[in-house]
Design a protein around this motif. Structure first.
Motif, PDB file in Angstrom:
ATOM      1  N   UNK A  26      -8.010 -66.403  20.494  1.00 33.57           N
ATOM      2  CA  UNK A  26      -6.956 -66.689  21.490  1.00 33.57           C
ATOM      3  C   UNK A  26      -7.875 -67.042  22.618  1.00 33.57           C
ATOM      4  N   UNK A  27      -8.686 -66.958  22.861  1.00 31.73           N
ATOM      5  CA  UNK A  27      -9.264 -67.011  24.069  1.00 31.73           C
ATOM      6  C   UNK A  27      -9.477 -68.539  24.400  1.00 31.73           C
ATOM      7  N   UNK A  28      -9.887 -69.101  23.277  1.00 29.62           N
ATOM      8  CA  UNK A  28     -10.434 -70.940  23.054  1.00 29.62           C
ATOM      9  C   UNK A  28      -9.252 -71.103  22.952  1.00 29.62           C
ATOM     10  N   UNK A  29      -7.831 -71.150  22.218  1.00 30.23           N
ATOM     11  CA  UNK A  29      -6.557 -71.290  22.482  1.00 30.23           C
ATOM     12  C   UNK A  29      -5.983 -71.520  23.828  1.00 30.23           C
ATOM     13  N   UNK A  30      -6.897 -70.092  24.188  1.00 34.76           N
ATOM     14  CA  UNK A  30      -5.902 -70.086  25.802  1.00 34.76           C
ATOM     15  C   UNK A  30      -6.494 -71.809  26.707  1.00 34.76           C
ATOM     16  N   UNK A  31      -8.389 -71.994  26.401  1.00 36.01           N
ATOM     17  CA  UNK A  31      -9.251 -72.791  26.803  1.00 36.01           C
ATOM     18  C   UNK A  31      -8.933 -73.972  27.430  1.00 36.01           C
ATOM     19  N   UNK A  32      -7.501 -74.065  26.001  1.00 36.59           N
ATOM     20  CA  UNK A  32      -6.744 -75.542  25.760  1.00 36.59           C
ATOM     21  C   UNK A  32      -6.152 -76.022  27.035  1.00 36.59           C
ATOM     22  N   UNK A  33      -5.602 -74.797  28.313  1.00 30.60           N
ATOM     23  CA  UNK A  33      -4.470 -74.970  28.916  1.00 30.60           C
ATOM     24  C   UNK A  33      -5.146 -75.333  30.084  1.00 30.60           C
ATOM     25  N   UNK A  34      -4.031 -76.004  31.544  1.00 28.93           N
ATOM     26  CA  UNK A  34      -4.235 -75.761  32.437  1.00 28.93           C
ATOM     27  C   UNK A  34      -3.951 -74.757  32.813  1.00 28.93           C
ATOM     28  N   UNK A  35      -4.868 -74.048  34.330  1.00 27.39           N
ATOM     29  CA  UNK A  35      -3.923 -72.770  34.821  1.00 27.39           C
ATOM     30  C   UNK A  35      -2.753 -73.165  34.962  1.00 27.39           C
ATOM     31  N   UNK A  36      -1.445 -71.650  35.254  1.00 26.70           N
ATOM     32  CA  UNK A  36      -0.485 -72.261  35.323  1.00 26.70           C
ATOM     33  C   UNK A  36       0.513 -72.547  34.078  1.00 26.70           C
ATOM     34  N   UNK A  37      -0.367 -73.252  33.656  1.00 30.13           N
ATOM     35  CA  UNK A  37       0.497 -73.687  32.015  1.00 30.13           C
ATOM     36  C   UNK A  37       1.653 -72.205  31.371  1.00 30.13           C
ATOM     37  N   UNK A  38       2.493 -72.500  30.581  1.00 28.99           N
ATOM     38  CA  UNK A  38       3.742 -71.796  30.660  1.00 28.99           C
ATOM     39  C   UNK A  38       3.698 -71.141  28.870  1.00 28.99           C
ATOM     40  N   UNK A  39       3.356 -69.545  28.682  1.00 30.83           N
ATOM     41  CA  UNK A  39       2.975 -69.128  27.292  1.00 30.83           C
ATOM     42  C   UNK A  39       4.378 -67.815  26.854  1.00 30.83           C
ATOM     43  N   UNK A  40       4.478 -68.179  25.652  1.00 32.55           N
ATOM     44  CA  UNK A  40       4.808 -67.913  25.445  1.00 32.55           C
ATOM     45  C   UNK A  40       4.632 -66.772  23.834  1.00 32.55           C
ATOM     46  N   UNK A  41       4.834 -65.824  24.102  1.00 39.49           N
ATOM     47  CA  UNK A  41       3.838 -64.897  22.686  1.00 39.49           C
ATOM     48  C   UNK A  41       5.294 -63.823  22.774  1.00 39.49           C
ATOM     49  N   UNK A  42       5.246 -63.076  22.214  1.00 36.46           N
ATOM     50  CA  UNK A  42       5.659 -62.015  21.066  1.00 36.46           C
ATOM     51  C   UNK A  42       5.378 -60.501  22.200  1.00 36.46           C
ATOM     52  N   UNK A  43       6.456 -60.211  22.211  1.00 37.00           N
ATOM     53  CA  UNK A  43       6.754 -59.001  23.230  1.00 37.00           C
ATOM     54  C   UNK A  43       5.831 -57.822  22.574  1.00 37.00           C
ATOM     55  N   UNK A  44       5.653 -57.754  21.509  1.00 35.20           N
ATOM     56  CA  UNK A  44       5.556 -56.547  20.245  1.00 35.20           C
ATOM     57  C   UNK A  44       4.341 -57.663  19.480  1.00 35.20           C
ATOM     58  N   UNK A  45       3.996 -58.332  20.205  1.00 32.76           N
ATOM     59  CA  UNK A  45       2.560 -58.370  19.476  1.00 32.76           C
ATOM     60  C   UNK A  45       1.062 -57.399  19.082  1.00 32.76           C
ATOM     61  N   UNK A  46      -0.077 -57.901  19.210  1.00 30.73           N
ATOM     62  CA  UNK A  46      -1.325 -57.215  19.513  1.00 30.73           C
ATOM     63  C   UNK A  46      -1.608 -57.202  20.439  1.00 30.73           C
ATOM     64  N   UNK A  47      -1.881 -55.954  21.206  1.00 34.36           N
ATOM     65  CA  UNK A  47      -1.972 -55.682  22.330  1.00 34.36           C
ATOM     66  C   UNK A  47      -3.231 -56.507  23.439  1.00 34.36           C
ATOM     67  N   UNK A  48      -4.371 -56.791  22.269  1.00 32.77           N
ATOM     68  CA  UNK A  48      -5.351 -57.969  23.107  1.00 32.77           C
ATOM     69  C   UNK A  48      -5.385 -59.387  23.434  1.00 32.77           C
ATOM     70  N   UNK A  49      -4.359 -59.274  22.545  1.00 34.68           N
ATOM     71  CA  UNK A  49      -3.679 -60.373  23.137  1.00 34.68           C
ATOM     72  C   UNK A  49      -2.971 -61.258  23.767  1.00 34.68           C
ATOM     73  N   UNK A  50      -1.942 -60.131  23.693  1.00 32.69           N
ATOM     74  CA  UNK A  50      -1.087 -59.838  25.258  1.00 32.69           C
ATOM     75  C   UNK A  50      -2.059 -58.966  26.847  1.00 32.69           C
ATOM     76  N   UNK A  51      -2.564 -58.763  26.592  1.00 30.07           N
ATOM     77  CA  UNK A  51      -3.799 -58.324  27.726  1.00 30.07           C
ATOM     78  C   UNK A  51      -4.267 -59.641  27.836  1.00 30.07           C
TER      79      UNK A  51
END
Ligand SMILES: *Cc1c(COP(=O)(O)O)cnc(C)c1O
Length: 342
Positions: free
Chosen positions: A72-97
């Motif tokens: 997940x960290x590597x995938x987020x590394x593809x983004x620029x600061x300020x990017x809009x990220x959509x994710x599940x409200x009840x997904x794996x809490x480590x990813x949400x954090x």
């Protein structure tokens, strides 16, 4: 070739006289100059064996990482600061954090609400999907969500930890990246922490590979070897666990102490809600066959009351028990659950 066969035959050395059947655990930080391998932070034959198994199963090129969360960290590394990220409200809490700790605009969705989710995709840079969600067990229409997210111009990643490539292959219907915590079903024996992602896009593959080399979240050679060994039996483990999970979900529905069962009709995870937190806590602490522990996807059944973790959102019922069904005899599991609930 059927996926069950791929789990057994992929990622092995060439069939040559005297060659080993299994890719060796290569414990080397450095390799003689001028060949395919140079330095262990970039590649190692043990990573490549595991990556070729997962790549063939998912239908892309795979990269192994030190943990699921590192994918997940590597995938987020593809983004620029300020990017809009959509994710599940009840997904794996480590990813949400992780996402919430970064410089992103975060939008939370319920993936089982297709129209509501698609509304949130407008202007998104990354849509991160998980289905069923862990531990709410919300099931999304992934092909429809992936298509809509692509149409909105977003990068789309699917966390396929719960289904595994034997039950779903998100790259086949357009996801850019599929990720796994190989610590769970792929490894299957609760003896390693490891992640892997796959993509069908060569440019993304190079960028993710660069991210892994730059940030150093590389797997261990031993973990990769163990994960390949785990994947060899994935099909039979999953078939058994899934058959038992269906039986247990049915019986739990009829149990007087159980208010609600969340089982999507496939997979080895069963979540159910008992009347109050104390009852759930006492039940999970008193089982004898099922291990009271976090994590999931091992040969041994495990369960826990999810809200014992402060990071778990308050919208998860306090009495929700997340059961990971293993490969023990189902009647022993049921007898244990009945005794523990009583
Ligand atoms: C465990 C888990 C992760 C994180 O993986 P680690 O290997 O623990 O870093 C990500 N997604 C899901 C669905 C998980 O269950």
């Amino acid at each position: 070739m059927q996926p069950d066969t791929v789990t057994v035959i992929a990622g092995r050395p060439a069939h040559e006289p005297g060659a080993p059947l299994n890719a060796p655990i290569t414990l080397a930080s450095s390799f003689h100059a001028g060949g395919a391998f140079e330095y262990g932070r970039h590649a190692n034959p043990a990573y490549e064996s595991f990556e070729s198994v997962v790549g063939e199963l998912e239908g892309g090129r795979a990269l192994a990482f030190a943990s699921g969360i590192a994918t997940a960290a590597a995938t987020l590394g593809l983004l620029e600061p300020g990017a809009v990220v959509v994710l599940p409200r009840h997904g794996y809490n480590g990813t949400t954090s992780l996402v919430q700790s970064g410089p992103y605009e975060v939008r939370l969705i319920d993936p089982s609400d297709t129209a509501g989710s698609i509304d949130a995709f407008t202007g998104a840079d990354l849509v991160w999907l998980e289905s069923p969600t862990n531990p709410a067990m919300e099931v999304g229409d992934l092909p429809a969500l992936v298509a809509a997210a692509k149409e909105a111009g977003a990068l789309v990643a699917v966390d396929n930890t719960f289904r595994t490539p034997l039950r779903d292959r998100p790259l086949s219907y357009g996801a850019d990246i599929v990720t796994h915590s190989a610590s769970k079903l792929l490894g299957g024996h609760s003896d390693l922490v490891l992640g892997v992602l796959a993509t069908g896009d060569d440019t993304l593959y190079e960028r993710l590979h660069d991210h892994r080399s730059l940030h150093g979240a590389i797997p261990g050679a031993l973990e990769c070897f163990l994960a390949v060994r785990g994947v060899r039996t994935l099909a039979v483990r999953l078939d058994r666990a899934e058959a038992s999970a269906a039986v247990l979900a049915d019986r739990l529905k009829a149990h007087p102490a159980v208010a609600e069962v969340r089982y999507p009709g496939f997979g080895s995870m069963v979540c159910f809600v008992v009347d109050d937190a104390d009852h759930a806590q006492r039940a999970t602490e008193s089982s004898r066959v099922i291990t009271h522990a976090t994590s999931l996807g091992g040969v041994e059944s495990t369960w826990e009351r999810r809200r014992r973790f402060p990071a778990e959102p308050e919208t998860i019922p306090a009495g929700l028990i997340r059961l990971s069904v293993g490969i023990e005899a189902v009647e022993d599991l049921w007898a244990d659950i009945e005794a523990a609930l009583g």
